[in-house]
Motif scaffolding. Structure first.
Motif, PDB file in Angstrom:
ATOM      1  N   PHE A  82       0.835  -1.199   0.000  1.00  0.00           N
ATOM      2  CA  PHE A  82       0.000   0.000   0.000  1.00  0.00           C
ATOM      3  C   PHE A  82       0.874   1.255   0.000  1.00  0.00           C
ATOM      4  N   ASP A  84       0.636   3.586   2.413  1.00  0.00           N
ATOM      5  CA  ASP A  84       1.023   3.842   3.808  1.00  0.00           C
ATOM      6  C   ASP A  84       0.728   2.610   4.654  1.00  0.00           C
ATOM      7  N   ASN A  85       1.254   2.651   5.845  1.00  0.00           N
ATOM      8  CA  ASN A  85       0.875   1.680   6.874  1.00  0.00           C
ATOM      9  C   ASN A  85       1.046   0.231   6.434  1.00  0.00           C
ATOM     10  N   ASN A  86       2.071  -0.031   5.647  1.00  0.00           N
ATOM     11  CA  ASN A  86       2.336  -1.411   5.274  1.00  0.00           C
ATOM     12  C   ASN A  86       2.865  -2.215   6.441  1.00  0.00           C
ATOM     13  N   LEU A  87       3.478  -1.494   7.398  1.00  0.00           N
ATOM     14  CA  LEU A  87       4.139  -2.173   8.514  1.00  0.00           C
ATOM     15  C   LEU A  87       3.348  -1.943   9.784  1.00  0.00           C
ATOM     16  N   PHE A  88       3.259  -2.986  10.601  1.00  0.00           N
ATOM     17  CA  PHE A  88       2.648  -2.829  11.914  1.00  0.00           C
ATOM     18  C   PHE A  88       3.614  -2.020  12.780  1.00  0.00           C
ATOM     19  N   ALA A  89       3.151  -0.855  13.196  1.00  0.00           N
ATOM     20  CA  ALA A  89       4.062   0.108  13.816  1.00  0.00           C
ATOM     21  C   ALA A  89       4.646  -0.391  15.133  1.00  0.00           C
ATOM     22  N   HIS A  90       3.956  -1.319  15.798  1.00  0.00           N
ATOM     23  CA  HIS A  90       4.422  -1.776  17.109  1.00  0.00           C
ATOM     24  C   HIS A  90       5.327  -3.003  17.009  1.00  0.00           C
ATOM     25  N   LEU A  91       5.540  -3.495  15.804  1.00  0.00           N
ATOM     26  CA  LEU A  91       6.400  -4.673  15.633  1.00  0.00           C
ATOM     27  C   LEU A  91       7.679  -4.259  14.910  1.00  0.00           C
ATOM     28  N   THR A  95      10.138  -8.746  12.460  1.00  0.00           N
ATOM     29  CA  THR A  95       8.843  -9.380  12.714  1.00  0.00           C
ATOM     30  C   THR A  95       7.871  -9.061  11.593  1.00  0.00           C
ATOM     31  N   LEU A  99       6.257 -12.095   9.378  1.00  0.00           N
ATOM     32  CA  LEU A  99       4.827 -12.387   9.269  1.00  0.00           C
ATOM     33  C   LEU A  99       4.453 -12.777   7.842  1.00  0.00           C
ATOM     34  N   GLY A 100       5.260 -12.315   6.882  1.00  0.00           N
ATOM     35  CA  GLY A 100       5.004 -12.693   5.500  1.00  0.00           C
ATOM     36  C   GLY A 100       5.245 -14.175   5.253  1.00  0.00           C
ATOM     37  N   ARG A 147       9.120  -7.856   2.335  1.00  0.00           N
ATOM     38  CA  ARG A 147       8.124  -8.847   2.753  1.00  0.00           C
ATOM     39  C   ARG A 147       7.504  -9.513   1.522  1.00  0.00           C
TER      40      ARG A 147
END
Lengths: 247, 540
Positions: A82, A84-91, A95, A99-100, A147
Motif C-alpha cells: 500500500f 502507507d501503513n504497510n508495517l505494523f508500527a508496534h512490531l 517481525t 509475518l510474510g 516482505r
C-alpha cells in the motif's frame, strides 16, 4: 504449453448505481501493468477485488489458472503493497517481514535467515531490530517490498506505493520493485497516477474512468494518444496530477 | 492571547478557585486528622478494619477483572463488525449506565437478578435449586460489571477502530486470524486502553458507595465507604469513621499513582459507525459467535434499564406525582443540583482560565505551581470520595443533623467538587479553542476585559459551559453519597426518598420514583450530550 493468463477478470462487477464498477481483462504471466485514471474512477476497487478485500457481485476472477473469486485474501497467492501503513508500527522490522512467511510467526532459523537475506536484498541489512517509526518513508516501503520478496507470491499488487517519496527516490524504488518482480517472477498490477512512472515500469496500461476500463493498451506511446477524451481530460490538468489519492 | 490586565485577573481567579477547592477539601480532611490522632485502633478494631479493607479490594479487583475479561472480546467483536443495523445505537446505549443514578440502576438490577427476577426464574426452569443472590458479593459484582463493562468497551473499541485500514488488509493478505491477530495486532493496540480502563474501573469500584449500600447486605459485604457511613449514621463512632477514611484516601491515592503509570484513555473518541471494512474477518460460524456475544452484551446492559421502565410504568405514577413529599424532594434536588452545577462551572472556568494564563509564561515557578495545581484540582477531588468529604464536614458539625443551611451548603459543595473533573474536561478544550481562534483578533481590536468575556469568550464557550452545567446537575441529582450522611426529615432529595422507599419495602413506589429520577437524569444527560456535540461541530 498453452499460456494460461496470470490474471483474468471475467465480467467482474461490483457495487451499484453511480459507484458501480465492471472490469474484464487478462494479463500474461510476468507482465507489469500500470493502472491509471482520475480519482474515484475505481483503480483501487480493481486492486481490492483482485486482492480479495472486496467480493464482486458478479463475474469471475482467475489468478494463475485458479478461480479465486470466493477465496480469502490469504489463499489467492497475492502480495500487496500500500501507499502507507504497510508495517505494523508496534512490531520491529524483522517481525513485520517474518509475518510474510508465517502469519502466526512460527519461524525456524532458516526462515529467519530468509528474512535477513530479504533485508539485505532491499539494502536494509542490520535494520531488523528497528521499529518502523525510526525508518524514513522510503525505507518503510523497502521493508514492504522485502516482505513481498520473502512471500514469493505469483501476483504483486501495488497501490500507489511510491507516492510521496519524491521523484528520485520513487524511481529508485521502482527499479528495486522491478528487480524483485523479476526474481520472484510475479505478475504486477500497479496503481499509479504518475504517467512517467507508468511509462518507465509498465508494458501495459489499464486506463480506468467511471468504473470502466476506458483503454487497455501497450504502454509505449500511450500518453501521446489523442483519441481518448478521458485521457486528455486526465492529462490536461497538468501531466503530473499530484494528490487525490485513491482510497 | 490575553492582555496584561486580563492575565492578572485570570491568575487571581485561578488562585481563588484553587483556594475554594482547597478549603472544600482541606477543611474536612483537617477535621478527620485532628480527630484521628485520638482514635488509635484497638486490636479488635484492627481486625474489623482489615476485613473491610480486604473486602473493598477484593470486590474492586474481581469487578475489574470480570469487566475487562468480558469487555475485551466484546470490543473485538464490535470492531470486527463495523456495519450492522443498530450498531451506532448500541454504542450509545453503552454510554447510558455511566450517567444512570446508581440507585436507579440498582433497582433495575434487582428486578432482573433478584430473587423473583427473570434471571432466577430462568435458572429455576433450567433446574437450578438455589437462586442466584443479588445481595452480597455476587450482587455487587453484577452491578459493577453492569456499570463498567460498557465503559470499558467504549474505552477499548476506539483503539481498535483507530488502526489504519491497511492493517486489516495486510492481516487478511498474510492470512493472520484468530489468536495470531489478537496476539500480534489487536492486543498491542488495545493494551494501553485496557490497562487504563482497568485502573479507572478499579478506582470506581473501590470508591463505589450506593451500589454496595443497597446490594451489599450485612457486615460480610461492606466496603470502606459504606462502613464510614454506618460508623457515622448508625453507630456514631467517629473514631472508626476517621480510620476508615484514612484507609480509603490512602487506597485511592495508591490507585491514582498507579494510574499515572498508564495514560488513562480520557477520550472515548469518535466511534464511527461503519468506517473501516474488515477483509480479514471470515463469515459463517464467526458471524454467529460475534452476534451471540454482541447480543448477550446488549441484553445484559439493556435489561435492567427496561426493567426500570416497565416496573416504573406499572407503579401508581399519578399518586406519586400527587404526593407533596415527592415535590419537596424534587425541588430540593433540583435546587441543590443547580447550585452545585453553578459552583462547579464557576470554579472550573476560573481554574481553566488561570491555568491557561499561567501556562502562557513558562519559567516562572509560581505560575508553574498555579498551572499544575489547577490541572490537579480535578483529580484531587477524585482522591477524596464524597462520603469521606461528607464525613469530615459531618464531624465538624458535631454530627447534628437537625440543622438546615450548613448541611445543604456542604451537600452543594461536595456535589460541585464531585462534578469538577468532568466539567473541567468539557470546558478546557473549548477554552483552548476559542483562545486559539479569537485571542489575537480580540486583542488587536481592543476588545478586552469584561467586554471580551461577554462578547467573545463566554459566547464561544456557551455550548461547553452549558454541557458542563447540565452534566453537573444530572450528576448531583443522582447522588446519594453526600445526602446519605446529611439526609433528614428536613432535607429530602429524590435519591434519599427513593432509598427510604426501598428500605421500607415500598417496592412499587420505589419503582415509580426510580423511573422518574432515571428519566430526569437521562434527559439531562442526553441534553448535555447534544450540547457537547454542538460545541464539537462548531470547533471543527
Amino acid at each position: 504449453m498453452t499460456q494460461e493468463p496470470a490474471i483474468a477478470f471475467e465480467d467482474v462487477a461490483f457495487g451499484i448505481g453511480d459507484l458501480s464498477a465492471a472490469f474484464s481483462f487478462e494479463r500474461a504471466a510476468g507482465s507489469v501493468t500500470a493502472i491509471l485514471g482520475p480519482s474515484g474512477a475505481g483503480k483501487s476497487t480493481l486492486l481490492n477485488l483482485a486482492a480479495g478485500f472486496l467480493t464482486p457481485s458478479a463475474g469471475r476472477i482467475g489468478l494463475n489458472g485458479k478461480d479465486v473469486t470466493r477465496l480469502a485474501p490469504s489463499e489467492r497467492g497475492v502480495s500487496m503493497v500500500f501507499q502507507d501503513n504497510n508495517l505494523f508500527a508496534h512490531l520491529d522490522i524483522r517481525t513485520n517481514i517474518g509475518l510474510g512467511l508465517d502469519p502466526a510467526l512460527r519461524l525456524d532459523r532458516t526462515a529467519w535467515s530468509q528474512v535477513d537475506h530479504a533485508l539485505d536484498r532491499v539494502g536494509l541489512g542490520g535494520f531488523g531490530k528497528r521499529m518502523p517509526a525510526t525508518l524514513s518513508g522510503g525505507e518503510q516501503q523497502r521493508v514492504a517490498l522485502a516482505r513481498a520478496f520473502v512471500r514469493r507470491r505469483p501476483v504483486l499488487l501495488l497501490d500507489e506505493p511510491f507516492d510521496g517519496l519524491g521523484p528520485g527516490l520513487a524511481a529508485d524504488m521502482l527499479d528495486l520493485m522491478l528487480e524483485i518482480r523479476a526474481e520472484v517472477g510475479a505478475t504486477v498490477l500497479m496503481v499509479t497516477h504518475d504517467p512517467d512512472e507508468a511509462s518507465a515500469a509498465a508494458d501495459q496500461i489499464l486506463f480506468i474512468a467511471r468504473g470502466r476500463i476506458a483503454a487497455d493498451a501497450p504502454a509505449a506511446g500511450f500518453f501521446d494518444r489523442a483519441d481518448l477524451p478521458d485521457l486528455l481530460a486526465y492529462l490536461g490538468n497538468g501531466a503530473k496530477r499530484r494528490g487525490g489519492a485513491t482510497i | 492571547m490575553l492582555t496584561r490586565a486580563e492575565h492578572r485577573t485570570a491568575r487571581t481567579g485561578g488562585w481563588s478557585a484553587l483556594l475554594c477547592v482547597g478549603l472544600g477539601l482541606a477543611a474536612p480532611v483537617a477535621v478527620l486528622i485532628s480527630q484521628g490522632i485520638e482514635a488509635a485502633p484497638s486490636t479488635e478494631q484492627g481486625t474489623y478494619l482489615f476485613r473491610i479493607t480486604r473486602f473493598t479490594l477484593l470486590q474492586a479487583g474481581l469487578s475489574t477483572f470480570l469487566s475487562l475479561l468480558l469487555a475485551v472480546p466484546l470490543a473485538r467483536s464490535l470492531a470486527r463488525r463495523p456495519v450492522f443495523p443498530g450498531r451506532r445505537w448500541l454504542i450509545s446505549l453503552f454510554a447510558v449506565p455511566l450517567g444512570l443514578p446508581p440507585l436507579v440502576a440498582a433497582l433495575g438490577l434487582i428486578e432482573i437478578w433478584g430473587r423473583n427476577g427473570i434471571a432466577n426464574k430462568g435458572l429455576s426452569v433450567l433446574g437450578f435449586e438455589t437462586p442466584f443472590s443479588i445481595y452480597g458479593l455476587s450482587g455487587i459484582l453484577i452491578a459493577h460489571v453492569f456499570f463498567n463493562l460498557p465503559l470499558a468497551v467504549r474505552l477499548i473499541l476506539p483503539a481498535l477502530e483507530r488502526l489504519p485500514p491497511e492493517y486489516w488488509k495486510t492481516a487478511a493478505n498474510l492470512g493472520m486470524n484468530g489468536f495470531s491477530l489478537f496476539r500480534l495486532v489487536e492486543w498491542p493496540a488495545i493494551r494501553r486502553s485496557a490497562a487504563g480502563a482497568a485502573g479507572l474501573v478499579f478506582m470506581l469500584c473501590a470508591t463505589s458507595f450506593t451500589l454496595v449500600l443497597v446490594l451489599g447486605g450485612g457486615p460480610a459485604a461492606t466496603t470502606l465507604e459504606v462502613a464510614i457511613y454506618q460508623a457515622l449514621r448508625f453507630d456514631f463512632n467517629p473514631g472508626r469513621a476517621v480510620l476508615l477514611s484514612f484507609i480509603q484516601v490512602g487506597l485511592t491515592l495508591i490507585v491514582m499513582l498507579f494510574l499515572r503509570l498508564f495514560s488513562v484513555p480520557t477520550e472515548e473518541g469518535q466511534t464511527s459507525g461503519g468506517g473501516t471494512s474488515r477483509p480479514d474477518v471470515r463469515g459463517g460460524l464467526h458471524v454467529l459467535l460475534d452476534a451471540v456475544l454482541i447480543g448477550l452484551g446488549l441484553v445484559f446492559v439493556a435489561a435492567p434499564m427496561i426493567a426500570v421502565l416497565v416496573s416504573g410504568l406499572s407503579a401508581d405514577l399519578p399518586r406519586l406525582l400527587g404526593d407533596t413529599l415527592f415535590w419537596r424532594a424534587a425541588v430540593t434536588s433540583l435546587s441543590i443540583g443547580i447550585a452545585a452545577a453553578t459552583l462547579s462551572v464557576l470554579i472550573a472556568s476560573l481554574l481553566v482560565r488561570g491555568r491557561y494564563s499561567a501556562g502562557n509564561r513558562p519559567g516562572s515557578p509560581i505560575l508553574a505551581v498555579l498551572a499544575g495545581l489547577s490541572g490537579a484540582a480535578g483529580s484531587l477531588t477524585l482522591l477524596v470520595p464524597p462520603v469521606v468529604l461528607g464525613a469530615g464536614w459531618f464531624l465538624m458539625f458535631g454530627g447534628t443533623t437537625g440543622q438546615l443551611l450548613a448541611p445543604l451548603a456542604v451537600i452543594v459543595l461536595v456535589n460541585a467538587l464531585m462534578a469538577l473533573p468532568f466539567v473541567m474536561r468539557v470546558i478546557e478544550p473549548a477554552h483552548r479553542n476559542t483562545m486559539e481562534r479569537n485571542g489575537r483578533l480580540a486583542v488587536s481590536l481592543g476588545l478586552v476585559g469584561l467586554n471580551r468575556l461577554r462578547q467573545i469568550d463566554i459566547r464561544a464557550m456557551l455550548p461547553a459551559l452549558a454541557t458542563g452545567f447540565v452534566f453537573a446537575v444530572a450528576l448531583s441529582l443522582g447522588d446519594l453519597g453526600a445526602i446519605a450522611l446529611f439526609g433528614s426529615d428536613r432535607i429530602i432529595t429524590l435519591p434519599w426518598l427513593l432509598y427510604q422507599k426501598l428500605g421500607s419495602y415500598r417496592t412499587a413506589d420505589a419503582a415509580g420514583l426510580a423511573l422518574l429520577l432515571g428519566g430526569i437524569t437521562m434527559g439531562l444527560m442526553v441534553l448535555a450530550d447534544r450540547l457537547g456535540n454542538r460545541q464539537r461541530s462548531e470547533e471543527r
